[in-house]
Write a protein that holds these residues in place. Structure first.
Motif, short mmCIF file in Angstrom:
data_model
loop_
_atom_site.label_atom_id
_atom_site.label_comp_id
_atom_site.label_asym_id
_atom_site.label_seq_id
_atom_site.Cartn_x
_atom_site.Cartn_y
_atom_site.Cartn_z
N MET A 1 1.04 -1.30 0.14
CA MET A 1 0.20 0.05 -0.41
C MET A 1 1.41 1.33 0.35
SD MET A 1 -2.93 -1.42 2.69
CE MET A 1 -2.49 -0.44 3.69
N TYR A 2 0.54 2.46 -0.71
CA TYR A 2 1.75 3.21 -0.97
C TYR A 2 0.36 4.75 -0.49
CZ TYR A 2 4.90 0.51 -3.70
OH TYR A 2 6.18 -0.03 -3.28
N LYS A 3 0.59 5.31 -0.16
CA LYS A 3 0.83 7.05 0.11
C LYS A 3 1.26 8.20 -0.35
CE LYS A 3 -1.40 10.04 3.74
NZ LYS A 3 -1.79 10.57 4.52
N GLU A 4 1.14 8.70 -0.99
CA GLU A 4 2.52 9.94 -1.55
C GLU A 4 2.55 10.84 -0.11
OE1 GLU A 4 1.89 12.43 -5.10
OE2 GLU A 4 0.95 10.58 -6.09
N PHE A 14 6.74 8.06 -1.94
CA PHE A 14 5.80 7.41 -1.10
C PHE A 14 6.16 7.33 0.27
CE2 PHE A 14 5.63 6.87 -5.68
CZ PHE A 14 5.32 7.38 -6.19
N TYR A 15 5.48 6.87 1.32
CA TYR A 15 4.73 6.05 2.33
C TYR A 15 4.41 4.88 2.21
CZ TYR A 15 5.53 4.18 7.46
OH TYR A 15 6.26 3.77 8.28
N TRP A 33 9.97 4.64 4.50
CA TRP A 33 9.46 5.64 3.24
C TRP A 33 10.50 5.60 2.10
CZ3 TRP A 33 12.64 8.73 0.82
CH2 TRP A 33 12.38 9.82 -0.22
N VAL A 34 9.97 6.05 0.94
CA VAL A 34 10.29 5.38 -0.28
C VAL A 34 10.55 6.33 -1.09
CG1 VAL A 34 10.48 2.68 -0.26
CG2 VAL A 34 8.69 4.12 -1.57
N ASP A 35 11.55 7.15 -2.16
CA ASP A 35 11.52 7.81 -2.97
C ASP A 35 10.79 7.19 -4.35
OD1 ASP A 35 13.49 5.82 -4.31
OD2 ASP A 35 14.92 7.50 -5.35
#
Length: 54
Positions: A1-4, A14-15, A33-35
């Motif tokens: 699941m991703y959230k900007e 994104f988280y 957290w990822v770029d």
């Protein structure tokens, strides 16, 4: 699941929540957290869930 989510230094990314090692006895998940390219990964927490049988 991703959230900007923007990092504290202003980098867009994104988280991400990842669930893994899923079995009848439980599962694990990690928040990180990822770029945008997902080449930079900064884990913030890990959780191990174990099923209790009653």
């Amino acid at each position: 699941m991703y959230k900007e989510q923007t990092a504290p230094n202003g980098t867009e990314g994104f988280y991400r929540l990842t669930f893994y090692d899923i079995s009848k006895s439980g599962y694990k998940w990690v928040g990180e957290w990822v770029d945008k390219s997902e080449s930079v990964v900064f884990p913030t927490w890990k959780i191990n869930c174990t099923r209790n049988e009653k």
